[in-house]
Design a protein around this motif. Structure first.
Motif, PDB file in Angstrom:
ATOM      1  N   VAL A 120      42.323  44.224  39.579  1.00 27.28           N
ATOM      2  CA  VAL A 120      42.342  42.861  39.057  1.00 27.28           C
ATOM      3  C   VAL A 120      40.900  42.407  38.903  1.00 27.28           C
ATOM      4  CG1 VAL A 120      42.719  40.453  39.728  1.00 27.28           C
ATOM      5  CG2 VAL A 120      44.585  42.090  39.905  1.00 27.28           C
ATOM      6  N   ARG A 121      40.558  41.878  37.724  1.00 24.06           N
ATOM      7  CA  ARG A 121      39.214  41.326  37.507  1.00 24.06           C
ATOM      8  C   ARG A 121      39.211  39.827  37.753  1.00 24.06           C
ATOM      9  NH1 ARG A 121      36.711  39.899  32.578  1.00 24.06           N
ATOM     10  NH2 ARG A 121      38.505  38.531  32.223  1.00 24.06           N
ATOM     11  N   VAL A 122      38.223  39.349  38.529  1.00 25.37           N
ATOM     12  CA  VAL A 122      37.996  37.918  38.701  1.00 25.37           C
ATOM     13  C   VAL A 122      36.529  37.618  38.396  1.00 25.37           C
ATOM     14  CG1 VAL A 122      39.837  37.616  40.403  1.00 25.37           C
ATOM     15  CG2 VAL A 122      37.509  38.148  41.184  1.00 25.37           C
ATOM     16  N   HIS A 160      50.373  37.963  30.896  1.00 24.00           N
ATOM     17  CA  HIS A 160      49.527  37.038  31.649  1.00 24.00           C
ATOM     18  C   HIS A 160      50.306  36.615  32.885  1.00 24.00           C
ATOM     19  CE1 HIS A 160      51.999  33.745  30.011  1.00 24.00           C
ATOM     20  NE2 HIS A 160      51.935  34.426  28.871  1.00 24.00           N
ATOM     21  N   PRO A 161      49.712  35.847  33.782  1.00 26.09           N
ATOM     22  CA  PRO A 161      50.430  35.510  35.020  1.00 26.09           C
ATOM     23  C   PRO A 161      51.748  34.773  34.811  1.00 26.09           C
ATOM     24  CG  PRO A 161      48.094  35.173  35.337  1.00 26.09           C
ATOM     25  CD  PRO A 161      48.277  35.478  33.881  1.00 26.09           C
ATOM     26  N   VAL A 221      40.808  36.085  52.058  1.00 33.51           N
ATOM     27  CA  VAL A 221      42.231  35.762  52.171  1.00 33.51           C
ATOM     28  C   VAL A 221      43.045  36.617  51.191  1.00 33.51           C
ATOM     29  CG1 VAL A 221      43.951  33.952  51.776  1.00 33.51           C
ATOM     30  CG2 VAL A 221      41.832  33.408  52.995  1.00 33.51           C
ATOM     31  N   ALA A 222      42.567  36.708  49.948  1.00 32.12           N
ATOM     32  CA  ALA A 222      43.295  37.458  48.918  1.00 32.12           C
ATOM     33  C   ALA A 222      43.335  38.951  49.205  1.00 32.12           C
ATOM     34  CB  ALA A 222      42.650  37.212  47.557  1.00 32.12           C
ATOM     35  N   ALA A 223      42.357  39.437  49.947  1.00 31.35           N
ATOM     36  CA  ALA A 223      42.279  40.873  50.232  1.00 31.35           C
ATOM     37  C   ALA A 223      43.515  41.386  50.955  1.00 31.35           C
ATOM     38  CB  ALA A 223      41.033  41.168  51.061  1.00 31.35           C
ATOM     39  N   GLU A 224      44.071  40.588  51.825  1.00 29.24           N
ATOM     40  CA  GLU A 224      45.247  41.040  52.583  1.00 29.24           C
ATOM     41  C   GLU A 224      46.455  41.227  51.673  1.00 29.24           C
ATOM     42  OE1 GLU A 224      44.941  42.063  55.641  1.00 29.24           O
ATOM     43  OE2 GLU A 224      42.829  41.459  55.531  1.00 29.24           O
ATOM     44  N   ALA A 257      46.239  35.316  43.647  1.00 32.94           N
ATOM     45  CA  ALA A 257      47.502  35.938  44.051  1.00 32.94           C
ATOM     46  C   ALA A 257      48.387  36.228  42.849  1.00 32.94           C
ATOM     47  CB  ALA A 257      48.235  35.040  45.040  1.00 32.94           C
ATOM     48  N   GLU A 258      48.443  35.315  41.878  1.00 33.86           N
ATOM     49  CA  GLU A 258      49.254  35.536  40.680  1.00 33.86           C
ATOM     50  C   GLU A 258      48.777  36.770  39.921  1.00 33.86           C
ATOM     51  OE1 GLU A 258      49.109  31.981  38.383  1.00 33.86           O
ATOM     52  OE2 GLU A 258      50.582  30.925  39.619  1.00 33.86           O
ATOM     53  N   LEU A 259      47.475  36.965  39.868  1.00 36.68           N
ATOM     54  CA  LEU A 259      46.925  38.149  39.193  1.00 36.68           C
ATOM     55  C   LEU A 259      47.249  39.420  39.966  1.00 36.68           C
ATOM     56  CD1 LEU A 259      43.469  36.624  38.223  1.00 36.68           C
ATOM     57  CD2 LEU A 259      45.289  37.275  36.614  1.00 36.68           C
TER      58      LEU A 259
END
Length: 265
Positions: A100-102, A41-42, A124-127, A86-88
């Motif tokens: 990564v699943r969200v 896990h993270p 933002v997370a895409a980068e 980001a942690e995932l």
């Protein structure tokens, strides 16, 4: 077509046993539930992550993805939710997992506000995901259970490192046909999760092909040349359901028939 199963179906399984179970039943991959109840896990340390990656490599089994619990459309602070994503992403990158699943998780917010918040956070997370070689996949689930719902978020993001995870049960429960779901998800699709249930009123997991979900039609719509199917058997939420390990080989054979041939064919 390649096949995986989710560790949601075998709660608390060790990494060694997950690898062995996949190899023994003919699955090329495993989707890891990334929750503190599980082995990874993270919050897991780098040594644990490296050991897990090495165990999968030795067993010849791929880590398909990290199934996280970040809710990208939830009310709250952008930075906090972006940090969860980001942690995932870091966990997946350390494990060599491509996905990564969200979840959406908008609750009862205004739809337009929830969609905008999710698109903003995923943008933002895409980068970071691009830098780490990972794709973040929004699952068709809860507040955004249909393909059309998910596409309202994914379209504005418009980034190749953000896509969709098609949970075929949720789109069906949302009243969407497989063809309609696939049409809007195809430009974004990472992979599909399959499962089966007795009815819309009884979502206890059962053997693939034994229930009401239109699995044959869903699989027929997918690109079998390089796609993944992941069996998400929700044993964790339905402890009364039959144990998954004894069903895995038969389930994989069922999916092979739907996909038109042996795994990888």
């Amino acid at each position: 077509m390649k096949f995986a199963f989710s560790t949601l179906g075998v709660p608390g399984i060790t990494i060694q046993d997950a690898v062995r179970l996949a190899a023994d039943t003919g699955y090329q991959g495993v989707e890891l539930r990334a929750h503190p109840e599980e082995a990874l896990h993270p919050g897991s340390g780098l040594r644990e992550r490296q050991a897990a990656a090495e165990e999968f490599a030795r067993g010849g089994v791929e880590i398909l993805g990290v199934a996280g619990y970040a809710r990208v459309a939830a009310p709250g602070d952008d930075k906090e939710i972006e940090g969860e994503i980001a942690e995932l992403v870091f966990l997946a990158a350390d494990l060599g997992a491509p996905f990564v699943r969200v979840f959406p998780g908008a609750g009862d917010q205004d739809r337009a506000e929830a969609d905008a918040a999710a698109a903003r956070r995923l943008g933002v997370a895409a980068e970071l995901a691009a830098d780490k070689g990972v794709r973040i996949l929004l699952e068709t689930h809860d507040s955004h259970r249909t393909g059309a719902d998910a596409a309202r978020i994914l379209g504005p993001v418009g980034h190749r490192n953000v896509g969709a995870l098609w949970d075929v049960m949720h789109t069906w429960l949302g009243g969407e046909t497989p063809a309609a779901s696939h049409a809007v998800l195809a430009p974004h699709l990472g992979y599909a999760q399959v499962k089966d249930i007795a009815s819309a009123d009884d979502t206890t997991p059962i053997a693939l092909g034994a229930g009401v979900l239109p699995l044959a039609e869903c699989v027929r719509l997918l690109d079998s040349s390089d796609g993944w199917l992941c069996w998400e058997y929700e044993k964790r939420w339905y402890p009364q359901a039959a144990e998954l390990p004894g069903q895995l080989a038969q389930g994989r054979e069922f999916l092979e028939r739907l996909a038109g041939g042996p795994a990888g064919g």
